[in-house]
Design a protein around this motif. Structure first.
Motif, short mmCIF file in Angstrom:
data_model
loop_
_atom_site.label_atom_id
_atom_site.label_comp_id
_atom_site.label_asym_id
_atom_site.label_seq_id
_atom_site.Cartn_x
_atom_site.Cartn_y
_atom_site.Cartn_z
N VAL A 95 0.85 -1.19 0.00
CA VAL A 95 0.00 0.00 0.00
C VAL A 95 0.89 1.24 0.00
CG1 VAL A 95 -1.77 1.31 1.23
CG2 VAL A 95 -1.83 -1.18 1.27
N ARG A 97 0.33 5.36 0.51
CA ARG A 97 -0.63 6.41 0.88
C ARG A 97 -0.08 7.75 0.38
NH1 ARG A 97 -0.23 5.47 7.10
NH2 ARG A 97 1.94 5.59 6.40
N LYS A 124 -1.62 -1.30 -3.91
CA LYS A 124 -2.83 -0.48 -3.70
C LYS A 124 -2.44 0.96 -3.41
CE LYS A 124 -6.77 0.06 -0.56
NZ LYS A 124 -7.40 -0.44 0.69
N LEU A 125 -3.15 1.88 -4.04
CA LEU A 125 -2.92 3.31 -3.81
C LEU A 125 -4.08 3.89 -3.00
CD1 LEU A 125 -1.68 4.30 -7.35
CD2 LEU A 125 -0.37 4.61 -5.25
N GLU A 126 -3.74 4.57 -1.92
CA GLU A 126 -4.74 5.30 -1.13
C GLU A 126 -4.44 6.78 -1.33
OE1 GLU A 126 -4.49 3.94 2.89
OE2 GLU A 126 -5.32 1.95 2.42
N THR A 128 -5.26 10.84 -1.14
CA THR A 128 -5.93 11.91 -0.40
C THR A 128 -5.76 13.22 -1.16
OG1 THR A 128 -5.53 10.86 1.75
CG2 THR A 128 -5.97 13.22 1.76
N ARG A 143 0.86 9.56 8.44
CA ARG A 143 -0.35 9.01 7.85
C ARG A 143 -0.33 9.05 6.33
NH1 ARG A 143 -2.56 11.37 12.70
NH2 ARG A 143 -2.78 13.40 11.68
#
Length: 294
Positions: A95, A97, A124-126, A128, A143
């Motif tokens: 992941v 972020r 996986k890309l999160e 924001t 975070r």
């Protein structure tokens, strides 16, 4: 014929120093000291057997041969990274972020996502999307792994990769009334663009009023489109349907483009995502902070 193999690590340091504008910034990104980068450049020059650098006062600049070396170095490193990414990336999972300021959403973000996904399809890309100051705080709190923001660069807060011009953005279908205070549409406090705008108007002795605040850039664009007032953003994020304010408006200057990477995020795909974002930002926006002075 004896062939010389040029050290790839030195080529990478050369390119990064060229892109970021000096040994100090390259050292910061590579986790070394400026003197170590300088020593690498001396070794590289000895390996190729020609002068790559010249002195101009206190600055170290590239010679014509140095400029050629940088062009070839980019090609060599691109092939090297492409080979490693192709061989390793397809099987890696994890992941990342990431955070982007609002101004990058319609331009840089799709390019970065597509390029990274082609190399690391199982990661996986999160993502924001938020205000620049909040993204910087998320990096500091651990975070987010990578973030691209605009604002005033501070020592130890990411790497400045260039500057972008700020501008007044208006809807010319709703002309301003000369005798009235200038109606402004801005983010809520705190916001660096809000500070730029109000300081510039105060210095110019112009009266103003806040016509609307919004926590999102979509809200700002809606207000400008509806004729509520003008706003301030980087030119890269301005919708084509809007106009830039006339030269009579006070200058807003430039804002820094800052690439952040969480220091404890050591996964190869995190580092690669940060590199992709930095490379795309420099090339796509033709950042004027990349002066070429080493």
């Amino acid at each position: 014929m004896n062939l010389t193999n040029v050290d790839l690590d030195s080529l990478r340091a050369l390119v990064i120093a060229q892109d970021l504008g000096g040994y100090g910034r390259a050292a910061e990104q590579l986790g070394r000291t400026p003197s170590a980068i300088s020593l690498q450049m001396k070794r590289l020059q000895a390996e190729v057997g020609v002068s790559l650098f010249r002195r101009q006062g206190k600055r170290t600049l590239l010679t014509e041969q140095g400029e050629i070396a940088v062009r070839y170095a980019r090609r060599v490193l691109e092939l090297n990274d492409e080979m490693l990414d192709t061989l390793r990336g397809a099987s890696l999972s994890g992941v990342v972020r990431v955070g982007f300021g609002h101004d990058f959403v319609d331009t840089l973000l799709p390019l970065a996502l597509a390029r990274f996904n082609a190399l690391y399809p199982l990661v996986k890309l999160e993502v924001t999307i938020d205000r620049n100051s909040l993204l910087e705080g998320e990096i500091g709190a651990g975070r987010l792994d990578v973030a691209l923001t605009l604002g005033n660069h501070r020592e130890g807060s990411g790497t400045k990769i260039g500057k972008l011009p700020l501008c007044w953005i208006i809807n010319s279908k709703f002309p301003l009334k000369p005798k009235d205070p200038l109606p402004l549409v801005l983010f809520e406090h705190p916001c660096i663009f809000r500070t730029y705008a109000l300081d510039a108007l105060d210095r110019a002795g112009l009266s103003w009023r806040i016509a609307m605040t919004s926590p999102s850039v979509a809200g700002l664009w809606a207000a400008v489109k509806g004729g509520l007032g003008m706003t301030v953003r980087a030119k890269i994020g301005a919708p084509e349907e809007f106009d830039f304010a006339p030269p009579a408006m006070p200058s807003l200057g430039m804002t820094d483009v800052i690439l952040h990477r969480r220091k404890s995020a050591r996964a190869a795909y995190v580092r690669r995502f940060a590199e992709i974002v930095g490379e795309l930002a420099v090339s796509h926006y033709k950042l004027n902070g990349t002066t070429g002075n080493l």
